[in-house]
Write a protein that holds these residues in place. Sequence first.
Motif, PDB file in Angstrom:
ATOM      1  N   ASP A 108       0.835  -1.326   0.098  1.00 29.65           N
ATOM      2  CA  ASP A 108       0.022   0.013   0.167  1.00 29.65           C
ATOM      3  C   ASP A 108       0.858   1.266  -0.157  1.00 29.65           C
ATOM      4  OD1 ASP A 108      -2.438  -0.879  -0.157  1.00 29.65           O
ATOM      5  OD2 ASP A 108      -2.784  -1.158   1.905  1.00 29.65           O
ATOM      6  N   THR A 151       2.663   1.949  -3.266  1.00 26.14           N
ATOM      7  CA  THR A 151       1.687   2.445  -4.340  1.00 26.14           C
ATOM      8  C   THR A 151       1.336   3.899  -4.176  1.00 26.14           C
ATOM      9  OG1 THR A 151       0.840   0.032  -4.366  1.00 26.14           O
ATOM     10  CG2 THR A 151      -0.596   2.035  -5.253  1.00 26.14           C
ATOM     11  N   ALA A 152       1.210   4.081  -2.620  1.00 22.75           N
ATOM     12  CA  ALA A 152       0.784   5.586  -2.725  1.00 22.75           C
ATOM     13  C   ALA A 152       2.145   6.407  -2.721  1.00 22.75           C
ATOM     14  CB  ALA A 152       0.521   5.507  -0.893  1.00 22.75           C
ATOM     15  N   SER A 183       1.843   9.783  -5.386  1.00 18.56           N
ATOM     16  CA  SER A 183       2.039  11.084  -5.170  1.00 18.56           C
ATOM     17  C   SER A 183       3.383  11.524  -5.629  1.00 18.56           C
ATOM     18  CB  SER A 183       1.958  10.917  -3.621  1.00 18.56           C
ATOM     19  OG  SER A 183       3.277  10.213  -3.067  1.00 18.56           O
TER      20      SER A 183
END
Length: 586
Positions: free
Chosen positions: A471, A474-475, A479
């Motif tokens: 997670d 991926t974040a 960003s």
Amino acid sequence: MHSRTDIDTPAKSTGAVIPLARSPLLLLALVLGVLAVLLSFTIPQPIGPMFWDHYLYLDAANRIRDGQIPSVDFFTPVGALGYYLFAALQGIFPNGQPLLLASWCLLLVSGPLIALVVTDVQKRSTAVAYAILLPFLVFSALPFNTGDFYPYPGSDGFGIYNRQVCQLLYVLAAALVHVRDRRLLVATVAGAMAALFFVKITGAVAGTLMCLMAFAAGRLPFRSAIVAGLVVIAILASVELALGGVSAYLFDILALLSVNDGSLLPRLLQAASLNAGLLIPAGLLCLVLLGTQVAPFAQSLRQLGKGPSMAALGRMFDQPFIWLAAFVVAGILFESQNTGSQAFIFLLPLLLKLAIDEVAAAKTRPVAVAVAVLALAAALPPATAVVQKSARAWIGAVNNVPLESRNLKTMGAVNVRPILALRAERLRILYATERPAFDAFAKTGELPSFLLYSDFDFQTGWLMNVDEAVDALTAYEASNGVRFRTIFNVDFTNPFPWLMDRSAPLHVAIGADPFRAIPPPDENVRAALEAVDVALVPTCPVTNVNQTLLSLYLPSLETAHSRITLTSCYDAFIRNSLKPAANTGG
């Protein structure tokens, strides 16, 4: 063990045709069909000790699909055959649970080989053919080791390649002891020995000892031995010419030997002690067989002394107690290098033959009873252990809860006891908030628990940490408008490239145990790590093992990467060109 007629003359066909409904081959086909159906679904497995060992297959298969060649492009602790078979089976059954895929993929090789054995044996006795096939199917279908490494029941996700070696040795033993058709014998021996070489080199050593025993006893004739050897050499030469995989594999073996310089004697004693429940009756059986064969053995020695010849040498070696002793020695040598295995299952075809021949030939009832009882006592421990462990694990999993995950694909198809799932979550918080305490453990060279990697809560928490890290990666990509093409995990196993459909760096080893399975990084490894997009460092908990591993790779990471806190349980070395300009160097 054999009559001289059995050894010296080819078997004559009786012309009998076994009805399909009675043929063991039908049972083999049905079992393989059932296993294929089970692989069509994602069947959660109860988490077990050292469960992460089978994640190596996910890493290796992902690398193979990327075009990497085991041993040539990355260091492996064992041979490449299991990884290729896993990759092939995963391609056919993408929903298959990885542990089951890894455990059953060898049947692509061992299934046809045992079929050759059964084809020959059933011509003489359907009952004996079933007696050979049934244990093979039990050991192949139930993915469990014969030894216990943790008090609570769970799946054995470790030692898979050791189990595969034992299953191949079972096929080899069945062929050497029971197959009479020379062509089938050559095909089975050559196939098993080639597969043993490419699964684990110590398995090939054990298999060679068994073949030498059969050759010395006249059971594997000179011409058949030469043909089988040439077939194996041809297979090895083809792989070497096509991929360079044989020489690279041998270099990996030499590198492993350089970091495993411990004495062999303690390992031999450990292997014998761990399997004492089987070896004691086997040893007693050797003594009983020696007692019943003193006169024939002495006569064979006198004949050899009077006129040395291959026939006389064969008669001397072809004694039941010598066969059993030779197979036991081969097994102890193999098991001395293992953690987790289906130890000594390859004795079963030999014990079956001994029970049939020696009980029938026994001159007194007490001798017949002693041979039968001791053979059974030596044969039962592996079978009862595997059946009992599988029953405990799967029955005990009735009240387990599934692991909730977002990013783990089929790797997350596991379940765990509710109390251990709660403990895993609580320990994750403690590892993150009380990090100085666990840093202190690492600095003193100790793990927080002596059986940390076997603890179910550790294996459960580790999966939770990986899910959370995906997670976070991926974040970060979203960003910062970047994509991590290559991902490395400074840990025992690296499932991240497979989970995120990315690539693992070339040359870096899988199965990263810095104390016995990782040679010092060379130029290729250092260059690959310098170019990797992101390297992850687990911190829940910090351990002396991971600290040692990081010390090997840190010089290659700290020049072109910056370390950040990715999650509460993972740090990350991100390549500077992929970091926001304001944070570079931070």
